[in-house]
Design a protein around this motif. Structure first.
Motif, short mmCIF file in Angstrom:
data_model
loop_
_atom_site.label_atom_id
_atom_site.label_comp_id
_atom_site.label_asym_id
_atom_site.label_seq_id
_atom_site.Cartn_x
_atom_site.Cartn_y
_atom_site.Cartn_z
N TYR A 1 0.83 -1.20 0.00
CA TYR A 1 0.00 0.00 0.00
C TYR A 1 0.87 1.26 0.00
CZ TYR A 1 -4.21 -2.73 1.10
OH TYR A 1 -5.27 -3.62 1.07
N ALA A 2 1.84 1.31 0.88
CA ALA A 2 2.70 2.49 0.98
C ALA A 2 3.58 2.63 -0.25
CB ALA A 2 3.57 2.40 2.23
N ARG A 3 4.02 1.50 -0.80
CA ARG A 3 4.93 1.55 -1.95
C ARG A 3 4.24 2.12 -3.19
NH1 ARG A 3 6.35 -2.38 -6.02
NH2 ARG A 3 8.40 -1.89 -6.91
N VAL A 4 3.05 1.64 -3.51
CA VAL A 4 2.38 2.13 -4.72
C VAL A 4 1.96 3.59 -4.52
CG1 VAL A 4 0.03 1.35 -4.12
CG2 VAL A 4 0.74 1.53 -6.53
N LEU A 5 1.62 3.97 -3.29
CA LEU A 5 1.28 5.36 -3.02
C LEU A 5 2.51 6.25 -3.20
CD1 LEU A 5 -1.12 7.11 -2.11
CD2 LEU A 5 -0.41 6.71 0.26
N VAL A 55 -5.36 -3.31 -5.35
CA VAL A 55 -4.01 -3.50 -4.81
C VAL A 55 -3.76 -4.98 -4.55
CG1 VAL A 55 -2.53 -3.07 -2.80
CG2 VAL A 55 -3.78 -1.19 -3.85
N TYR A 56 -4.74 -5.68 -4.03
CA TYR A 56 -4.55 -7.11 -3.79
C TYR A 56 -4.42 -7.87 -5.11
CZ TYR A 56 -4.74 -11.73 -1.83
OH TYR A 56 -4.42 -13.02 -1.48
N GLU A 57 -5.20 -7.48 -6.11
CA GLU A 57 -5.10 -8.12 -7.43
C GLU A 57 -3.69 -7.97 -7.99
OE1 GLU A 57 -6.79 -7.44 -11.98
OE2 GLU A 57 -7.98 -6.72 -10.28
N ILE A 58 -3.10 -6.78 -7.82
CA ILE A 58 -1.77 -6.52 -8.37
C ILE A 58 -0.68 -7.19 -7.53
CG2 ILE A 58 -0.10 -4.72 -8.94
CD1 ILE A 58 -2.50 -2.79 -9.26
N TYR A 90 2.60 -9.12 4.62
CA TYR A 90 1.92 -7.86 4.90
C TYR A 90 0.41 -8.06 5.00
CZ TYR A 90 6.21 -5.20 4.16
OH TYR A 90 7.48 -4.69 4.28
N ASP A 91 -0.25 -7.14 5.69
CA ASP A 91 -1.68 -7.21 5.96
C ASP A 91 -2.45 -6.61 4.78
OD1 ASP A 91 -4.25 -7.10 6.94
OD2 ASP A 91 -3.71 -6.15 8.85
N ALA A 92 -3.11 -7.46 4.00
CA ALA A 92 -3.87 -6.98 2.85
C ALA A 92 -5.19 -6.35 3.26
CB ALA A 92 -4.12 -8.13 1.88
N GLU A 93 -5.69 -6.67 4.45
CA GLU A 93 -7.00 -6.21 4.88
C GLU A 93 -6.98 -4.80 5.45
OE1 GLU A 93 -9.75 -7.92 4.36
OE2 GLU A 93 -8.56 -9.49 3.39
N ASP A 94 -5.85 -4.38 6.00
CA ASP A 94 -5.80 -3.10 6.72
C ASP A 94 -4.63 -2.25 6.24
OD1 ASP A 94 -5.96 -1.02 8.47
OD2 ASP A 94 -5.43 -2.18 10.27
N PRO A 95 -4.90 -1.28 5.35
CA PRO A 95 -3.81 -0.41 4.87
C PRO A 95 -3.16 0.41 5.98
CG PRO A 95 -5.78 -0.19 3.50
CD PRO A 95 -6.18 -0.98 4.71
N ALA A 96 -3.83 0.57 7.10
CA ALA A 96 -3.24 1.33 8.21
C ALA A 96 -2.15 0.55 8.93
CB ALA A 96 -4.33 1.73 9.21
N ASN A 97 -2.16 -0.77 8.78
CA ASN A 97 -1.16 -1.61 9.44
C ASN A 97 0.03 -1.80 8.50
OD1 ASN A 97 0.26 -3.38 11.03
ND2 ASN A 97 -1.03 -5.15 10.54
#
Length: 272
Positions: free
Chosen positions: A82-86, A234-237, A247-254
């Motif tokens: 999540y952080a990387r693609v952002l 994001v999960y598809e990619i 890494y936690d796919a369910e919670d972008p905050a984690n």
């Protein structure tokens, strides 16, 4: 194919498979310092001397020999998807690059026209709807990776597993893979295991974030950019990245990994 994206110290003390947007500038500078007792004056990606890089023809035999022999400590570093693609969006799409131009020439104008994104004006510093534009960028990133159109996927948002896999597929094996979110612990383990010429004090070195200041500052916490649809994209990619690097796919905050990376599992899945 060899070992694209691989750097090695001139002393051949350590091999590093670069994964874009995963502290690669800092890691490269640490490697340079461990050989020379000083940091490279400039962006380590521009360094043409003082570090073996697969991109240099003269460096390839040494890297190839050490990687295949597996007698030099080999490592890489990963990051929460999540952080990387952002980060890729703000740096490469919204930002002005070191050359003073937009990344990849016509890429940004194409995204503005075709996907309706905004990038903060000509200098990337004007206010715009960051969340809406980022979610549109995710559609573009998915299209490049899944269907390879309107262009081939870029190294900055293609999955980390793909980068990591090339080193394995061509005969290398990692001794360490660590997360940027646990950088000091992971990098210290590498330095402790490698015969460095100059000790590196991680508590005192700067962080060489070469992309900082290229684009607008992120206005919201990471999780604010991801609704149900964008989390699905994001999960598809990056489903392999979430699974293999814990890494936690369910919670972008984690942002931190959920557990230790299993090197045997990584080699088994990415070595096919």
């Amino acid at each position: 194919m060899g070992f694209p994206g691989t750097w090695m110290t001139l002393s051949e003390s350590m091999l590093y498979r670069v994964v874009p947007k995963c502290a690669c500038s800092t890691i490269g500078q640490i490697m340079f310092f461990s050989d020379h007792g000083r940091f490279y004056d400039g962006d380590i990606h521009d360094a043409a001397k003082g570090l073996h890089k697969w991109a240099f023809e003269d460096s390839q035999p040494a890297i190839d020999r050490r990687a295949r022999a597996r007698d030099t400590l080999a490592f890489t570093c990963v990051r929460n998807p999540y952080a990387r693609v952002l980060s890729s969006f703000f740096d490469k799409i919204c930002g002005i690059q070191r050359s003073g131009t937009r990344y990849r020439g016509k890429l940004v104008p194409t995204l503005i026209e075709t996907y309706g994104i905004e990038v903060g004006g000509p200098d990337g510093q004007q206010e715009f709807d960051q969340i809406s534009s980022f979610r549109r960028f995710l559609l573009f990133a998915r299209d490049t990776i899944r269907w390879r159109r309107p262009m081939e996927p870029d190294i900055h948002w293609s999955d980390m597993s793909g980068h990591v896999a090339t080193f394995i597929a061509n005969g290398g094996r990692y001794d360490r893979i660590f997360a940027t979110e646990c950088f000091d612990t992971g990098m210290q383990a590498v330095l402790d295991a490698a015969p460095v010429r100059h000790p590196v004090d991680l508590a005192r070195i700067p962080r060489f974030n070469e992309s900082e200041g290229h684009g607008p500052r992120r206005a919201h916490p990471v999780e604010a950019y991801f609704d149900d649809l964008s989390r699905h994209l994001v999960y598809e990619i990056y489903h392999r990245d979430f699974r293999l690097f814990r890494y936690d796919a369910e919670d972008p905050a984690n942002q931190r990994p959920l557990g230790e990376i299993d090197l045997d599992e990584v080699h088994a899945h990415l070595g096919d």
